[in-house]
Design an enzyme around this catalytic site. Structure first.
Site, PDB file in Angstrom:
ATOM      1  N   ARG B 356      -4.948-180.692 -14.853  1.00  7.44           N
ATOM      2  CA  ARG B 356      -4.842-181.721 -15.884  1.00  7.44           C
ATOM      3  C   ARG B 356      -3.391-181.854 -16.280  1.00  7.44           C
ATOM      4  O   ARG B 356      -2.881-181.081 -17.090  1.00  7.44           O
ATOM      5  CB  ARG B 356      -5.702-181.330 -17.092  1.00  7.44           C
ATOM      6  CG  ARG B 356      -5.917-182.475 -18.097  1.00  7.44           C
ATOM      7  CD  ARG B 356      -6.384-181.962 -19.448  1.00  7.44           C
ATOM      8  NE  ARG B 356      -5.293-181.336 -20.199  1.00  7.44           N
ATOM      9  CZ  ARG B 356      -5.442-180.356 -21.091  1.00  7.44           C
ATOM     10  NH1 ARG B 356      -6.645-179.868 -21.362  1.00  7.44           N
ATOM     11  NH2 ARG B 356      -4.393-179.842 -21.722  1.00  7.44           N
ATOM     12  N   HIS B 360      -4.727-182.922 -23.302  1.00  4.58           N
ATOM     13  CA  HIS B 360      -6.169-183.163 -23.405  1.00  4.58           C
ATOM     14  C   HIS B 360      -6.418-184.587 -23.907  1.00  4.58           C
ATOM     15  O   HIS B 360      -7.281-185.307 -23.388  1.00  4.58           O
ATOM     16  CB  HIS B 360      -6.800-182.155 -24.349  1.00  4.58           C
ATOM     17  CG  HIS B 360      -8.193-182.523 -24.770  1.00  4.58           C
ATOM     18  ND1 HIS B 360      -9.254-182.494 -23.899  1.00  4.58           N
ATOM     19  CD2 HIS B 360      -8.683-182.978 -25.945  1.00  4.58           C
ATOM     20  CE1 HIS B 360     -10.351-182.900 -24.531  1.00  4.58           C
ATOM     21  NE2 HIS B 360     -10.034-183.207 -25.770  1.00  4.58           N
ATOM     22  N   TYR B 369       0.590-174.567 -25.489  1.00  2.00           N
ATOM     23  CA  TYR B 369      -0.166-173.461 -24.918  1.00  2.00           C
ATOM     24  C   TYR B 369       0.072-173.290 -23.423  1.00  2.00           C
ATOM     25  O   TYR B 369      -0.536-172.446 -22.777  1.00  2.00           O
ATOM     26  CB  TYR B 369      -1.671-173.601 -25.212  1.00  2.00           C
ATOM     27  CG  TYR B 369      -2.267-174.960 -24.902  1.00  2.00           C
ATOM     28  CD1 TYR B 369      -2.498-175.877 -25.923  1.00  2.00           C
ATOM     29  CD2 TYR B 369      -2.625-175.326 -23.599  1.00  2.00           C
ATOM     30  CE1 TYR B 369      -3.061-177.125 -25.661  1.00  2.00           C
ATOM     31  CE2 TYR B 369      -3.189-176.566 -23.333  1.00  2.00           C
ATOM     32  CZ  TYR B 369      -3.398-177.467 -24.371  1.00  2.00           C
ATOM     33  OH  TYR B 369      -3.966-178.689 -24.119  1.00  2.00           O
TER      34      TYR B 369
END
Lengths: 353, 468
Positions: B356, B360, B369
């Site tokens: 990805r 998100h 993160y």
């Protein structure tokens, strides 16, 4: 023991509903059937009348733990009537997918106590399927059947009445029949209604309730409450098995000169406010009774609505005689239940307020 | 030399692929499946062969049991089939010594791997795949920027996963019904959803199919057989199984296809769905976009199996792991799986490994993160677009000029779609109350009346762009 006696009185319940009560089903005769046989008949008719309808759930193949699905697999084949793995979220999720493709998916949850794993699918998927898609899709063909309610020895996990959780979900319907004849007609309506429906069957009545049930295909309309006993002094509202208890209380109250009007709500969501309102405007008093715990129970919704609509006509506070706020107990069931005498006392208190 | 098989758009001889690749699954039971009739009077069991499937495994076990003289004399009929005994206390290891290999056809540089087996795609299909991947990328970038500028409330990109989206869609037929998660707009794009339609949904205007009821990226199109997105994770999986069963019962030449991420595979609905699919013998493809992250949760915090592919066997489901950034491999895997699912009436699990690249969603800053280097590496070194582009250029099917033409055209179209969508008025108020049920019940009609009354008294409390 008292509980057993109280329960056995239910057998007599359904034959008397005269007094010129408004009936929505013709009083034609039929065969004497108990509740599970009437439901079984409805399922046979449903599957026969629509080749793209299916019945499935745990153990339905051999007839089901309550025999509601007897003979269906033999008659319609194992492709249409089948056992599923033991997984309520899967059962309902699968049913939603089937219904979304235009089929009628008649799903059985073995006990209402076990419906919660499917709650996400019901609330977040089934209830919103049409709305969120802008009416491009719907799962109206979904009907979820589950036995609910006290049975005398069911304890925490075979006695629950979870209807209140579902009445809080826009997009589904919640229907609860009081008797075999009602169950057959209501279930057929639910199956054919273009919205997903949760149909709670009072398990206590599966064998105990016997009534003449017309053999043909008939439906009873949803969202129409029925006055099953006319009266002038107080309105009682209930559903399912509790109505038999309430009816007994009404009979005893009559001996003391109190005339009770008894209403079977039948559909809890969306519920028929107009019938209840008209009744309370006549009697000036309302009592609601349900097995489910009193706090947050559906009686609160009825009470609040009627207060809004009938405040100046009320002679007394709305009374609720319900289950207590405990998990459904085993040994203490007789203490937990809203019994005939609790209701009778509440009727008198309300009338004498 | 790469083995090229006849393509693809109709039924292909996928058995050739299977023989060469030695995927190692049994074929004995397939004929018995078709004995299953739809005659309602039959008293046959739902499946003729729950035992025969076990017998395949059984055959393998017996031959290895021969080492123990005592053991092979005794076999017990437990419910479900015969099981050989063993006197050794031996646990099945929690993982294989080696991870399941990943099927790919194009290497990192977009070169065809020698001796790779894949379903041939025509120039037309390959160019459409590439163009749609570019379109998706541009659409994502423009919508993302629009959200940053405050023109959109929310957006979620598909950056890095374009090949999974487009190539899987290309390998399906328009009658296959799609149950997406929310990172598969490319499937809609392939099928013909226009940029304007995407923009309309994101702005919730009156041309939105969904009538303005849901957040951006919650697309749906019954015309294109793409069920409306719901944000709840993995709930679509059991739905897809029910839909697949319907297709089978209606004898359609189609399957259900459902997408989900690595995170979604932890949900109960995943287990429910796979188990049901296997038992019901439903023609459904479970396509997992294993992109390494569920918001901020890496796969090491999500599960401890070798990804998704090994989970299929636990349910009796045939599975494959494929390079999700390799459009040709995705195409071949999905094409093959679809044939199996429909002709053999079985579910297939496809784990597409990918990354990805984007956050998100616009509510996330993934550099909090994970390292920016990691993101950048995947974006550059493993880019699904550049790999396919290299391959189509090597066939003479694409050029720099066509690339820049395409990009500038799409960008213009996209900006125009945004402009139009933004200007288009919202659905009128009545759409708040319709479609809750097929017909609005009394309580909703009453509530609409009340709301309209309130609006008259306090118009300033209500958005002026929602027509009454």
């Amino acid at each position: 023991m008292a509980a057993l006696l109280g329960r056995s009185c239910r057998k007599l319940g359904f034959l008397s509903s005269g007094h010129g009560a408004r009936r929505t089903v013709s009083t034609e005769t039929g065969k004497s059937l108990n509740l599970y046989a009437a439901i079984n008949q409805a399922l046979h008719i449903a599957l026969d009348s629509d080749p793209r309808s299916y019945v499935f759930g745990e153990d339905v193949g051999f007839g089901g733990v309550f025999r509601c699905t007897t003979g269906l697999a033999e008659r319609f084949g194992k492709n249409r009537v089948f056992n599923t793995p033991l997984c309520e979220q899967g059962i309902v999720g699968f049913g939603i997918g089937l219904a979304a493709m235009g089929n009628r998916a008649i799903v059985e949850i073995q006990f209402a106590d076990y419906i919660y794993p499917a709650f996400d699918q019901i609330v977040n998927e089934a209830a919103k399927f049409r709305y969120r898609s802008g009416n491009q899709f719907n799962c109206g063909g979904l009907t979820i059947r589950a036995p609910y309610g006290a049975v005398g020895h069911g304890g925490h996990y075979h006695s629950q009445s979870p209807e209140a959780f579902f009445c809080h979900v826009p997009g589904i319907k919640v229907v609860i029949p009081r008797s075999p004849r009602e169950a057959k007609g209501l279930l057929l309506s639910c199956i054919r209604d273009p919205n997903p429906v949760v149909f709670f069957e009072p398990k206590w009545l599966y064998r105990q309730a016997v009534e003449e049930v017309p053999e043909h295909d008939y439906t009873i309309p949803l969202s129409e409450a029925e006055v099953i006993r006319e009266g002038n002094d107080i309105t009682l509202v209930g559903w399912g098995a509790q109505l038999t208890i309430m009816e007994q209380a009404c009979l005893e109250a009559e001996k003391e000169g109190i005339s009770c009007e008894l209403i079977d709500l039948k559909t809890l969501l969306p519920w028929d406010k107009e019938t209840v309102e008209a009744s309370v405007k006549k009697t000036g008093r309302l009592l609601i009774s349900h097995e489910a715990p009193i706090t947050g129970g559906f009686g609160a919704e009825i009470s609040a609505t009627i207060l809004e609509r009938c405040f100046l006509k009320l002679e007394a506070p709305v009374s609720r005689v319900c289950g207590l706020d405990t998990p459904f107990p085993l040994v203490f069931e007789p203490f937990y239940m809203p019994t005939k005498n609790k209701i009778l006392d509440a009727i008198k208190t309300t009338v004498n307020y | 030399m790469a083995l090229r098989l006849r393509s693809s758009l109709s039924k292909s001889n996928f058995f050739n692929i299977l023989r060469y690749n030695n995927l190692g699954f049994g074929t004995a039971s397939q004929t018995t499946r078709h004995l299953r009739t739809h005659d309602p009077t039959t008293l046959l069991r739902v499946s003729q062969n729950p035992i025969t499937r076990f017998c395949n495994t059984m055959a393998e076990k017996l031959s290895s049991v021969g080492e123990h003289e005592d053991a092979n004399a005794q076999v017990m009929d437990f419910p479900g089939g015969k099981v050989a005994f063993t006197p050794e206390i031996k646990f099945i290891s929690e993982s294989s010594k080696e991870r399941v290999p990943c099927y790919r056809v194009l290497d990192d540089n977009g070169q065809l791997i020698t001796n790779s087996h894949f379903v041939q795609v025509s120039e037309e299909v390959a160019v459409k795949m590439y163009s749609d991947m570019v379109t998706l990328q541009i659409m994502d970038n423009i919508f993302y920027e629009a959200q940053r500028q405050g023109r959109l409330s929310f957006y979620a990109t598909t950056i890095g996963e374009e090949a999974i989206n487009i190539a899987s869609a290309a390998a399906l037929s328009p009658q296959d019904v799609i149950f997406p998660q929310y990172r598969e707009p490319g499937v809609l794009l392939w099928r013909g959803f226009t940029l304007q339609e995407f923009a309309n949904q994101c702005f919730g205007n009156k041309s939105d199919n969904g009538k303005g009821r849901q957040m951006p990226v919650h697309y749906g199109s019954n015309k294109l057989n793409y069920f409306t997105v719901s944000a709840t994770i993995a709930t679509q999986l059991p739905n897809a199984v029910g839909a697949a069963y319907s297709l089978k019962m209606d004898k359609k030449d189609a399957c259900a296809v459902t997408y989900f991420g690595d995170g979604g595979s932890s949900e109960g609905d995943f287990h429910a769905a796979l188990n049901f699919a296997a038992v019901m013998e439903a023609p459904v493809l479970f396509i997992c976009r294993n992109n390494g992250w569920a918001i901020s949760t890496p796969t090491s915090d999500q599960f401890r199996s070798d990804g998704l592919v090994v989970k299929g066997r636990a349910y009796g489901i045939r599975s494959i792991r494929v390079d999700g950034n390799d459009a040709l491999a995705m195409y071949s895997a999905v094409h093959t799986a679809r044939e199996m699912a429909i002709t053999e009436e079985r579910p297939i699990l496809i784990e597409a490994l990918t990354y990805r690249v984007g956050h998100h969603s616009t509510s996330d800053d993934s550099t909090r993160y994970r390292s920016a280097d990691e993101i950048e590496w995947w974006n550059k070194a493993r880019n699904p677009l550049s790999r396919l582009r290299t391959w189509i250029e090597s066939n003479g099917w694409w050029s720099d000029e066509e690339e820049s033409d395409l990009r500038s055209r799409i960008k213009k179209e996209m900006l125009e779609a945004l402009r139009v969508a933004e200007k288009t008025e919202k659905p009128n108020l009545e759409n708040m109350f319709s479609d809750v049920y097929d017909v609005p019940p009394l309580n909703l009609r009453e509530q609409e009346r009340q709301v309209r009354q309130t609006i008259k008294s306090y118009p300033q409390d209500y958005p002026s762009d929602v027509p009454l």
